[in-house]
Structures are given as C-alpha cells and as structure tokens.
Design a protein around this motif. Structure first.
Motif, short mmCIF file in Angstrom:
data_model
loop_
_atom_site.label_atom_id
_atom_site.label_comp_id
_atom_site.label_asym_id
_atom_site.label_seq_id
_atom_site.Cartn_x
_atom_site.Cartn_y
_atom_site.Cartn_z
N TYR A 44 0.84 -1.20 0.00
CA TYR A 44 0.00 0.00 0.00
C TYR A 44 0.88 1.25 0.00
CZ TYR A 44 -2.96 3.73 1.87
OH TYR A 44 -3.61 4.92 2.07
N TYR B 123 -3.96 6.25 -3.97
CA TYR B 123 -3.32 4.93 -4.11
C TYR B 123 -3.65 4.36 -5.48
CZ TYR B 123 -2.74 -0.11 -3.95
OH TYR B 123 -2.38 -1.40 -4.25
N ASP C 185 -8.98 5.54 -1.90
CA ASP C 185 -7.76 5.69 -2.72
C ASP C 185 -7.69 7.07 -3.37
OD1 ASP C 185 -9.79 5.52 -4.57
OD2 ASP C 185 -9.04 3.71 -5.57
#
Length: 336
Positions: free
Chosen positions: A73, A129, A122
C-alpha cells in the motif's frame, strides 16, 4: 617428436581457452539481460519484508474494498503522491509520511468518509493509491525503472513511522509552499506542535509555484455569493497567517477566510492577490496545496542539496522522531 609435442601443446591451449570464450560475452554486466540480472543480484538494495498488516482500502472506481498488504500500500501511495523522478531521499521521506498516516488511521476507532469495513479511500480525501496494473498503464515503458526506485525507497524505511510523544503524528504533506509552510491552526482548528510554519524558500524553483486564474465577474460573484460591481474593487485582505497566506478577506461586504476563498474558487493556494480587468477577475497564487506539513517539492530540493530523508522529515515535522511501527500495528491486529 617436436611436431607432436607442438600439436599437443596447441590442443591443450585451445582446451583452456574454450571456457573463456564461452563466458566472455556475459562478462560485461552493463549490457544484456544476464548482466542486468547479475547486477540486481549483487545489489545492496534492501529487501522488502512481508507486510504484517493488510490495509482495507475502498477503491473508488470499482466501489469495492481491497485488502492490501501495508508495505505494498505504501508503495502505491508513494508512486501516486510523489513523482518517481524525485530524489531517492525525498521518496524515502514520502514513504515515512505515507506509512505514518495509514498507521494512525488504522489506530482510529472510526473511519470517516468511507464505507464500513474500510479505513481509507484511494483518493485525495485520504491518500491517493494506485495498484501495479494502474501504474503500468500510467507509466508505460517506464514502469519497471520507476517501480524499482520507489520500492527501494519504501524498503529502506520499512517498518518505520514518525512519532511525537510516542504517538504516530498527523503526517500532512502537500505539493509546493509559497516560501513557508503553514501552522496547522491557520488552516484547521487544532494547534499541533510539530506542524508549525518553517521557511521553504527553495520551493520557488517548483514548476507549481506560480499560477494564474481568470474568472468572469459573474462567476466570481456567484461562487462567493457577493456583489462587487458596486464599488469597483475585488476585496480587501485584512489578515495574513504565520505562513504568509490570506487569513481573512472582505469581499462585497462579507468576510471570508483564505481557505474559504481557495475552496470556493478552486485556487491552488490561499496565498493570492487579485484585480479586476474588464469584466474579469485575475487571481494570482503562490504555492500549491494547504501548506501544512511537508512540502514535497521542498523535500526534493533538500534531497538534491544532499539532505537525508531523516533530515528532511525532522525539518518539516519539528520535534518528531523515527520510530518502529510494530507496537502500534500490533494494537490494531489485537483489536480486530
């Protein structure tokens, strides 16, 4: 006898030479796939350890929750939040900030703005992300080189976070300052001791330092809910923040904070000046982002100047220290 001895000697020399001829094409490790693999094998680059914790991330496109190993991550966040072309020490500082941010989120009792079962999204609401497939589409042929560089930066800081008073910090970061970072209470309500204004004058070299927006007077008035045609002026800045941004401004008989103006008009920064030109308002800004915490371009310029990632984070997050994440992650896994 001499010709026989000569022939035997020549045969012996050829036998010795054959292995050398076979190996020679691969001796130059700077060329060819085998050479590249040997170089990697002999590299002193740190190895990324298996992540002990998975981060439940709400993927905004698929509308699903994806459990991503923590260090993977962090790689995806660093790759999405900071240009891979930045200096390695800046990427390491970003990795520390990203890991600190998610560690603190994991410790929180409630996740805000995301569906139950997830901790973060995200998007910019938390940390941007992207997974490897998304990065491959984004980077194309540069994927392998960029991913290797970012992975090495994350591996060099793996298991480490930033703490203050033995707790993970609010590891805020942004793109480019106006020459100074900002006090936390000048943008949010809470005063945080390690999020105080510091000079970051080298940010002026950032390609995102200056920006200009031209907006029609009608759009300007509609977005702010004011009328400025009566007096012919845009508004008066009445107070500045410690970070030299607009704290308060009077427009059309109303008072706004610099943050409100930035958000309502979609400005890059709350350090702005403006003037009327014909039927438009021309607004110039310095910096890009809220200004609190670590300037990413500032971190890169510091790294290019020879500063280490530990020096970078200690400058932007004054009074913090680099600590092990494991005790905090253990609490999270124990409570699951």
């Amino acid at each position: 006898m001499k010709p026989v001895l000569f022939a035997l000697g020549a045969l012996f020399f050829i036998i010795l030479l054959i292995p050398t001829l076979l190996v020679a094409p691969f001796m130059d490790q700077s060329k060819g796939k085998l050479g590249e693999e040997l170089s990697v094998a002999k590299s002193d680059a740190p190895v990324l350890a298996e992540s002990p914790v998975a981060v439940p991330v709400y993927r905004s496109q698929t509308k699903e929750i994806e459990n991503i190993p923590l260090e993977e991550y962090v790689i995806g966040v660093v790759a999405s939040e900071m240009p891979a072309e930045f200096a390695s020490e800046a990427l390491k500082a970003q990795a520390l900030a990203a890991r600190t941010y998610i560690t603190k989120q994991l410790m929180n009792d409630q996740a805000l703005g995301v569906p139950k079962g997830s901790i973060v999204s995200d998007t910019q609401m938390h940390q941007v992300y992207k997974n490897p497939e998304e990065l491959k589409k984004l980077w194309g042929n540069g994927y392998t080189e960029k991913m290797s560089k970012i992975t090495e930066a994350v591996a060099a800081t793996q298991g480490k976070i930033l703490t203050y008073d033995n707790q993970p910090i609010e590891a805020q970061f942004f793109s480019t300052s106006n020459g100074y970072t900002e006090n936390s209470e000048a943008y949010w309500k809470e005063s945080i001791p390690y999020l105080k204004s510091v000079a970051s004058t080298w940010d002026e070299k950032s390609p995102k330092f200056y920006d200009q927006m031209v907006i029609s007077i009608q759009d300007f008035e509609n977005k702010l809910g004011v009328n400025i045609n009566d007096n012919g002026s845009v508004g008066k800045i009445t107070e500045l923040t410690p970070g030299k941004r607009v704290a308060k401004v009077e427009v059309g008989g109303k008072e706004f904070t610099g943050r409100e103006i930035r958000e309502k008009l979609g400005l890059r920064s709350s350090d702005f000046t403006w003037e009327m030109k014909g039927d438009s308002v021309v607004i110039e800004t310095k910096g890009f982002g809220h200004g609190v915490g670590m300037s990413q371009y500032g971190a890169n310029f510091m790294a290019e100047d020879g500063k280490s990632y530990s020096e970078i984070v200690s400058y932007y997050y004054n009074g913090t220290k680099i600590s092990e994440a494991e005790p905090f992650l253990s609490k999270y896994t124990a409570n699951k």
